[in-house]
Design an enzyme around this catalytic site. Structure first.
Site, PDB file in Angstrom:
ATOM      1  N   GLY A  29     -16.901  23.104  37.498  1.00 38.48           N
ATOM      2  CA  GLY A  29     -17.477  23.977  38.516  1.00 38.48           C
ATOM      3  C   GLY A  29     -18.956  24.171  38.308  1.00 38.48           C
ATOM      4  O   GLY A  29     -19.569  23.492  37.476  1.00 38.48           O
ATOM      5  N   ASN A  30     -19.543  25.072  39.063  1.00 42.30           N
ATOM      6  CA  ASN A  30     -20.970  25.372  38.902  1.00 42.30           C
ATOM      7  C   ASN A  30     -21.196  26.865  39.084  1.00 42.30           C
ATOM      8  O   ASN A  30     -20.263  27.604  39.390  1.00 42.30           O
ATOM      9  CB  ASN A  30     -21.804  24.535  39.882  1.00 42.30           C
ATOM     10  CG  ASN A  30     -21.472  24.850  41.325  1.00 42.30           C
ATOM     11  OD1 ASN A  30     -21.743  25.934  41.812  1.00 42.30           O
ATOM     12  ND2 ASN A  30     -20.826  23.899  42.003  1.00 42.30           N
ATOM     13  N   ARG A  31     -22.436  27.294  38.882  1.00 47.89           N
ATOM     14  CA  ARG A  31     -22.725  28.725  38.794  1.00 47.89           C
ATOM     15  C   ARG A  31     -23.093  29.370  40.128  1.00 47.89           C
ATOM     16  O   ARG A  31     -23.558  30.500  40.154  1.00 47.89           O
ATOM     17  CB  ARG A  31     -23.847  28.947  37.771  1.00 47.89           C
ATOM     18  CG  ARG A  31     -23.452  28.485  36.371  1.00 47.89           C
ATOM     19  CD  ARG A  31     -24.638  28.508  35.429  1.00 47.89           C
ATOM     20  NE  ARG A  31     -25.225  29.827  35.344  1.00 47.89           N
ATOM     21  CZ  ARG A  31     -26.454  30.080  34.914  1.00 47.89           C
ATOM     22  NH1 ARG A  31     -27.221  29.079  34.539  1.00 47.89           N
ATOM     23  NH2 ARG A  31     -26.907  31.304  34.866  1.00 47.89           N
ATOM     24  N   SER A  32     -22.907  28.676  41.231  1.00 46.31           N
ATOM     25  CA  SER A  32     -23.271  29.268  42.518  1.00 46.31           C
ATOM     26  C   SER A  32     -22.343  30.424  42.878  1.00 46.31           C
ATOM     27  O   SER A  32     -21.120  30.285  42.835  1.00 46.31           O
ATOM     28  CB  SER A  32     -23.201  28.187  43.602  1.00 46.31           C
ATOM     29  OG  SER A  32     -23.618  28.734  44.813  1.00 46.31           O
TER      30      SER A  32
END
Ligand code: C5P
Length: 233
Positions: A29-32
């Site tokens: 995943g990512n931090r958005s």
């Protein structure tokens, strides 16, 4: 006084960050956080638009009056965006889409000791490319001028160029009408309430600088540029 310059316009926004599953309990995943897209949705409604928000893994209260479609992966996001693009006047791709996903999904949890011959071995994860959703909707639009397509870019700048140089190149490469650029770093933008962005327009040297300000104020600045572009067309 909020202008009603998006009255009757149908606006489609993607936000959040996609998650690409490895097994039933793990994902890449990512931090958005989705905050910028939620702020854009809320402010577009305030300016009279009908808004559909495609939210990838967003854990925030959703604004009143917005149609929300929830997705998890990049391919789900692609499906929900591409199937709706033609019926909208403006499409804004804010979501942080994973560029890659695991080539294989394990139906059961990958065990720590996954190789009986070598109990200390770690697995290798092979990745494959995800579709570029923004580039895809630009290509499908062909020579048409609608919908107006807005991309986002998070840039850090590097040895080959400044943030704005990289953004100009990205705008040309992606072929969208507007590109909203923010500078990212460890403690910039992701999950924060204040932001600064530059808005670039295809075929124009002009750059609109917005912020530092709340994501809501910056959203209004972005809609000012969008509303002007819609009027020019
Ligand atoms: O190339 P980059 O990922 O920086 O471009 C960001 C823009 O492209 C954003 O608008 C993002 O939503 C979109 N994007 C996409 N599909 C991808 C990667 C990014 O639509 N696979």
């Amino acid at each position: 006084q909020v202008p009603a310059d998006l009255a009757g316009r149908r606006v489609l926004i993607s936000t959040g960050g996609t998650r690409e599953p490895l097994d039933p309990v793990r994902y890449l995943g990512n931090r958005s956080s989705g905050k910028q897209g939620v702020a854009l949705a809320e402010t577009a409604v305030a300016r009279g638009a009908h808004v559909t928000l495609v939210a990838a893994n967003v854990d925030l209260p959703m604004p009143e009056g917005v149609d929300v479609v929830r997705v998890g992966t990049a391919r789900e996001l692609q499906q929900e965006i591409t199937s709706r693009t033609a019926e909208h006047d403006v499409v804004v791709m804010v979501a942080a889409v994973a560029d890659f996903r695991p080539a294989e999904y394990a139906d059961s949890k990958i065990k720590k000791t996954h190789d009986p011959g070598d109990p200390d071995a770690a697995p290798t994860i092979t990745l494959v490319r995800n579709p570029d959703i923004l580039a895809g909707i630009v290509a499908d639009r062909g020579a048409a001028t609608t919908p107006l397509i807005v991309g986002f870019a998070a840039e850090t700048g590097d040895a080959t160029g400044s943030v704005l140089d990289l953004a100009r190149a990205k705008l040309a490469r992606k072929g969208c009408d507007l590109l909203v650029v923010n500078e990212v770093g460890v403690d910039k933008t992701f999950g924060l309430d204040e932001t600064s962005v530059h808005v670039l327009t295809r075929g124009s040297e002009a750059v609109t600088d917005l912020g530092p300000a709340s994501k809501s104020e910056v959203s209004h600045g972005i809609w000012d540029v969008v509303a002007r572009s819609l009027t020019v067309d």
